[in-house]
Design a protein around this motif. Structure first.
Motif, mmCIF file in Angstrom:
data_model
loop_
_atom_site.group_PDB
_atom_site.id
_atom_site.type_symbol
_atom_site.label_atom_id
_atom_site.label_comp_id
_atom_site.label_asym_id
_atom_site.label_seq_id
_atom_site.Cartn_x
_atom_site.Cartn_y
_atom_site.Cartn_z
ATOM 1 N N MET A 143 0.849 -1.203 0.000
ATOM 2 C CA MET A 143 0.000 0.000 0.000
ATOM 3 C C MET A 143 0.884 1.253 0.000
ATOM 4 O O MET A 143 1.770 1.378 0.826
ATOM 5 N N LYS A 144 0.631 2.150 -0.949
ATOM 6 C CA LYS A 144 1.386 3.394 -1.021
ATOM 7 C C LYS A 144 1.043 4.294 0.164
ATOM 8 O O LYS A 144 -0.107 4.368 0.605
ATOM 9 N N ARG A 145 2.053 5.004 0.643
ATOM 10 C CA ARG A 145 1.882 5.913 1.777
ATOM 11 C C ARG A 145 2.024 7.343 1.283
ATOM 12 O O ARG A 145 3.066 7.724 0.733
ATOM 13 N N ALA A 146 0.970 8.147 1.463
ATOM 14 C CA ALA A 146 0.965 9.529 0.986
ATOM 15 C C ALA A 146 0.980 10.494 2.167
ATOM 16 O O ALA A 146 0.317 10.263 3.182
ATOM 17 N N LEU A 147 1.740 11.576 2.015
ATOM 18 C CA LEU A 147 1.747 12.661 2.996
ATOM 19 C C LEU A 147 1.261 13.929 2.309
ATOM 20 O O LEU A 147 1.800 14.335 1.278
ATOM 21 N N ILE A 148 0.226 14.534 2.874
ATOM 22 C CA ILE A 148 -0.295 15.803 2.361
ATOM 23 C C ILE A 148 0.125 16.893 3.339
ATOM 24 O O ILE A 148 -0.309 16.909 4.495
ATOM 25 N N ILE A 149 0.987 17.790 2.885
ATOM 26 C CA ILE A 149 1.436 18.904 3.722
ATOM 27 C C ILE A 149 0.504 20.089 3.486
ATOM 28 O O ILE A 149 0.352 20.557 2.364
ATOM 29 N N GLY A 150 -0.138 20.561 4.561
ATOM 30 C CA GLY A 150 -1.103 21.642 4.433
ATOM 31 C C GLY A 150 -2.464 21.131 4.018
ATOM 32 O O GLY A 150 -3.078 21.627 3.076
ATOM 33 N N ALA A 151 -2.963 20.127 4.735
ATOM 34 C CA ALA A 151 -4.195 19.439 4.321
ATOM 35 C C ALA A 151 -5.472 20.054 4.872
ATOM 36 O O ALA A 151 -6.566 19.609 4.527
ATOM 37 N N ALA A 152 -5.351 21.072 5.725
ATOM 38 C CA ALA A 152 -6.551 21.629 6.355
ATOM 39 C C ALA A 152 -7.256 22.655 5.480
ATOM 40 O O ALA A 152 -8.321 23.149 5.836
ATOM 41 N N GLY A 153 -6.683 22.967 4.327
ATOM 42 C CA GLY A 153 -7.322 23.910 3.416
ATOM 43 C C GLY A 153 -8.402 23.259 2.583
ATOM 44 O O GLY A 153 -8.740 22.081 2.741
ATOM 45 N N PHE A 154 -8.927 24.027 1.653
ATOM 46 C CA PHE A 154 -10.043 23.605 0.808
ATOM 47 C C PHE A 154 -9.751 22.302 0.075
ATOM 48 O O PHE A 154 -10.549 21.360 0.063
ATOM 49 N N VAL A 155 -8.592 22.199 -0.552
ATOM 50 C CA VAL A 155 -8.265 21.049 -1.397
ATOM 51 C C VAL A 155 -7.927 19.817 -0.562
ATOM 52 O O VAL A 155 -8.222 18.685 -0.956
ATOM 53 N N GLY A 156 -7.313 20.011 0.605
ATOM 54 C CA GLY A 156 -6.796 18.902 1.390
ATOM 55 C C GLY A 156 -7.830 17.852 1.731
ATOM 56 O O GLY A 156 -7.580 16.637 1.595
ATOM 57 N N ASP A 157 -8.997 18.267 2.159
ATOM 58 C CA ASP A 157 -10.047 17.318 2.543
ATOM 59 C C ASP A 157 -10.460 16.454 1.353
ATOM 60 O O ASP A 157 -10.632 15.233 1.474
ATOM 61 N N TYR A 158 -10.598 17.083 0.198
ATOM 62 C CA TYR A 158 -10.970 16.329 -1.009
ATOM 63 C C TYR A 158 -9.852 15.366 -1.422
ATOM 64 O O TYR A 158 -10.128 14.238 -1.860
ATOM 65 N N LEU A 159 -8.599 15.799 -1.285
ATOM 66 C CA LEU A 159 -7.484 14.939 -1.661
ATOM 67 C C LEU A 159 -7.375 13.744 -0.715
ATOM 68 O O LEU A 159 -7.126 12.608 -1.155
ATOM 69 N N ILE A 160 -7.558 13.977 0.583
ATOM 70 C CA ILE A 160 -7.554 12.870 1.548
ATOM 71 C C ILE A 160 -8.593 11.824 1.162
ATOM 72 O O ILE A 160 -8.300 10.613 1.106
ATOM 73 N N LYS A 161 -9.797 12.263 0.881
ATOM 74 C CA LYS A 161 -10.878 11.322 0.547
ATOM 75 C C LYS A 161 -10.565 10.553 -0.729
ATOM 76 O O LYS A 161 -10.813 9.341 -0.814
ATOM 77 N N HIS A 162 -10.014 11.240 -1.731
ATOM 78 C CA HIS A 162 -9.706 10.568 -2.998
ATOM 79 C C HIS A 162 -8.604 9.524 -2.807
ATOM 80 O O HIS A 162 -8.725 8.382 -3.283
ATOM 81 N N LEU A 163 -7.541 9.897 -2.097
ATOM 82 C CA LEU A 163 -6.425 8.962 -1.907
ATOM 83 C C LEU A 163 -6.842 7.777 -1.045
ATOM 84 O O LEU A 163 -6.490 6.621 -1.337
ATOM 85 N N ALA A 164 -7.577 8.042 0.032
ATOM 86 C CA ALA A 164 -7.937 6.976 0.972
ATOM 87 C C ALA A 164 -9.068 6.100 0.437
ATOM 88 O O ALA A 164 -8.975 4.862 0.476
ATOM 89 N N ASN A 165 -10.125 6.720 -0.059
ATOM 90 C CA ASN A 165 -11.313 5.951 -0.462
ATOM 91 C C ASN A 165 -11.200 5.365 -1.861
ATOM 92 O O ASN A 165 -11.534 4.204 -2.085
#
Length: 315
Positions: A1-23
């Motif tokens: 499983m690939k491990r991703a780090l999002i730096i600065g995830a609390a902004g507008f884009v971060g939440d959407y990126l978390i959901k896309h990568l995880a789900n």
């Protein structure tokens, strides 16, 4: 499983990126925020991080050991940049260099995506639209200048230090949960407040003649994920719809989805000191290497953004 780090995830884009990568992509997601920010921890392991403190970045990278790093942390409002240039320079240039230097200290080469902006192109001359990645940069505001600087430094790091680093120039992205610092969210919030009787039926707007390239944020995070997997080291990629639309037309579309009778007035306080007339992306480069293109129509995004504000204001 690939491990991703999002730096600065609390902004507008971060939440959407978390959901896309995880789900959608089933990655193990790690994400950073500032201590005062909130971030849902159900899909990601969350850390506090100040990118202006390089040692904090180094320590976190050695702890997480990510395969992919998405650098989203930025002061991303053009309006705020005019009011606070120093903060914008510190976060967007010094902070990005801290992140890149920390990555250089790792004993392996993660794939890294640095997020820039279509604003970097600035004053686009006749015949340059749609604009491609090789076009001259003529940034017309302080935010754009800091992002252009980040891009140039990132390109140098990729070559000089053999970093597996790709760069993005993202054009305007919109959708539910965006702050009303940005034009579409601002318009939608004003319309809903008028519908609810919370303000007089007058919308206050800035320059309606400017033309911008709008994409749904969910399309944008798909592009980021594809680029970090398939992008070529040191290359810059436009991310946009490939179609510019006048702010007036966006406003008309928003108003058409409201039953309220609304008058529009130009507010001098919303006029920027310098505004670029048209920004439109040539997206052939990202399409060729990843097959990506936008899928969600502007009308759908606007309707969902209006409904987001209707629900939020009801709360």
């Amino acid at each position: 499983m690939k491990r991703a780090l999002i730096i600065g995830a609390a902004g507008f884009v971060g939440d959407y990126l978390i959901k896309h990568l995880a789900n959608d992509l089933k990655m193990e997601v790690h994400a950073t925020k500032l201590p005062h920010e909130q971030l849902d921890e159900s899909l990601a392991k969350v850390y506090n991080l100040n990118i202006l403190e390089k040692q904090e970045v180094v320590d976190l990278l050695f702890k997480v050991r990510p395969d992919y790093i998405f650098h989203l942390a930025a002061q991303s409002s053009v309006g705020v940049a005019w009011k606070n240039p120093q903060l914008t320079i510190d976060v967007n240039i010094k902070g990005s260099v801290n992140v890149m230097d920390a990555i250089r200290e790792l004993y392996y080469k993660p794939r890294v995506l640095l997020i820039g902006s279509g604003e970097e192109y600035g004053h686009i001359k006749p015949g340059e639209t749609p604009i491609n990645e090789e076009n001259n940069l003529r940034p017309g505001n302080i935010y754009a200048a800091t992002k252009a600087c980040q891009n140039m430094i990132g390109s140098i790091y990729a070559k000089a230090y053999d970093m597996d680093l790709m760069l993005v120039r993202a054009f305007n992205h919109i959708g539910p949960n965006q702050l009303p610092l940005f034009v579409v969210a601002d318009f939608c919030k004003q319309v809903v407040e008028i519908e609810k009787g919370l303000r007089e039926p007058v919308m206050r707007v800035g320059n309606l003649k400017a033309m911008r390239d709008f994409s749904d944020v969910r399309d944008v995070v798909r592009a980021y994920a594809l680029l970090i997997e398939k992008g070529e080291q040191g290359e810059t990629y436009n991310v946009g719809s490939g179609h510019a639309i006048a702010i007036q037309d966006v406003l008309d579309l928003i108003l058409s989805k409201s039953t309220a009778k609304i008058t529009v007035e130009v507010d001098p306080a919303k006029i920027r000191p310098v505004d670029v007339p048209i920004i439109e992306a040539d997206t052939s480069k990202i399409n060729k290497i990843t097959g990506w293109k936008t899928e969600i129509p502007l009308a759908t995004t606007i309707e969902e953004t209006l409904n987001y504000w209707r629900e939020k204001i009801n709360e």
